[in-house]
Design a protein around this motif. Structure first.
Motif, short mmCIF file in Angstrom:
data_model
loop_
_atom_site.label_atom_id
_atom_site.label_comp_id
_atom_site.label_asym_id
_atom_site.label_seq_id
_atom_site.Cartn_x
_atom_site.Cartn_y
_atom_site.Cartn_z
N THR A 164 0.84 -1.27 -0.12
CA THR A 164 0.11 -0.18 -0.41
C THR A 164 1.03 1.10 -0.17
O THR A 164 0.77 2.26 -0.89
CB THR A 164 -0.94 0.11 1.50
N VAL A 165 1.97 1.48 0.78
CA VAL A 165 2.58 2.60 0.81
C VAL A 165 3.67 2.49 -0.39
O VAL A 165 4.04 3.73 -1.33
CB VAL A 165 3.27 2.26 2.20
N ARG A 166 3.54 1.97 -1.21
CA ARG A 166 4.80 1.58 -2.81
C ARG A 166 3.62 2.09 -3.62
O ARG A 166 4.45 2.82 -4.38
CB ARG A 166 5.36 0.25 -2.83
N ALA A 167 2.66 1.05 -3.97
CA ALA A 167 1.31 2.29 -4.33
C ALA A 167 1.33 3.70 -3.93
O ALA A 167 1.38 4.37 -5.16
CB ALA A 167 0.25 1.59 -4.72
N ALA A 168 1.03 4.00 -2.83
CA ALA A 168 0.66 5.84 -2.68
C ALA A 168 2.46 5.99 -3.68
O ALA A 168 2.43 7.12 -3.71
CB ALA A 168 0.96 5.75 -1.06
N PHE A 169 3.58 6.23 -2.91
CA PHE A 169 4.18 6.70 -3.86
C PHE A 169 4.89 6.46 -4.80
O PHE A 169 5.35 7.44 -5.31
CB PHE A 169 5.37 5.69 -2.73
N ASP A 170 4.34 5.75 -5.26
CA ASP A 170 4.79 5.13 -7.15
C ASP A 170 3.58 5.92 -8.05
O ASP A 170 3.30 6.27 -8.78
CB ASP A 170 4.57 3.80 -7.62
N SER A 171 2.03 5.89 -6.97
CA SER A 171 2.01 6.99 -7.91
C SER A 171 1.53 8.81 -8.05
O SER A 171 2.86 9.20 -7.46
CB SER A 171 0.08 7.34 -6.78
N PRO A 172 1.35 9.25 -9.09
CA PRO A 172 1.47 10.04 -9.78
C PRO A 172 0.92 11.89 -8.37
O PRO A 172 -0.49 10.81 -7.68
CB PRO A 172 0.83 10.75 -10.67
N PRO A 173 1.71 12.42 -8.14
CA PRO A 173 1.49 13.46 -7.53
C PRO A 173 0.38 14.72 -8.12
O PRO A 173 -0.14 14.74 -9.26
CB PRO A 173 2.42 14.54 -7.37
N ASP A 174 -0.61 14.60 -7.04
CA ASP A 174 -1.82 15.29 -6.97
C ASP A 174 -2.32 17.17 -6.44
O ASP A 174 -2.38 16.99 -5.37
CB ASP A 174 -2.96 14.34 -7.08
N GLY A 175 -1.17 17.43 -7.29
CA GLY A 175 -1.16 19.33 -6.63
C GLY A 175 -0.47 19.33 -5.17
O GLY A 175 -0.13 19.88 -4.20
N GLY A 176 1.24 18.27 -5.28
CA GLY A 176 1.25 18.26 -3.62
C GLY A 176 1.34 17.70 -2.59
O GLY A 176 1.77 18.10 -1.34
#
Length: 75
Positions: free
Chosen positions: A23-35
């Motif tokens: 879950t953490v890896r997926a969160a960090f791998d997702s594209p940033p959304d407005g910082g």
């Protein structure tokens, strides 16, 4: 290579940790959304903490990671 035989509670703790890790890896791998920083659902973290406590591994990271390495070795 010898394999570890985990108790049900140890296995549950390892599985919860792996879900948290993914879950953490997926969160960090997702594209940033407005910082905004990545968010890990509180339920996922709570599940891992609860499983560690039930397995008697809270505060015993060395033993937990030994179990993790023996049950889920690196390729």
């Amino acid at each position: 290579m010898p394999t570890a035989v985990l108790t049900d509670r140890e296995r549950t703790a390892v599985q919860a940790y792996l879900r948290l890790l993914h879950t953490v890896r997926a969160a960090f791998d997702s594209p940033p959304d407005g910082g905004r920083p990545p968010v890990v659902p509180p339920a996922v973290l709570a599940e891992a903490e609860r499983a560690l406590a039930q397995a008697g591994l809270t505060g015993n990271e060395e033993e937990f990671f030994r179990l993790l390495r023996s049950w889920c070795p690196r390729p």
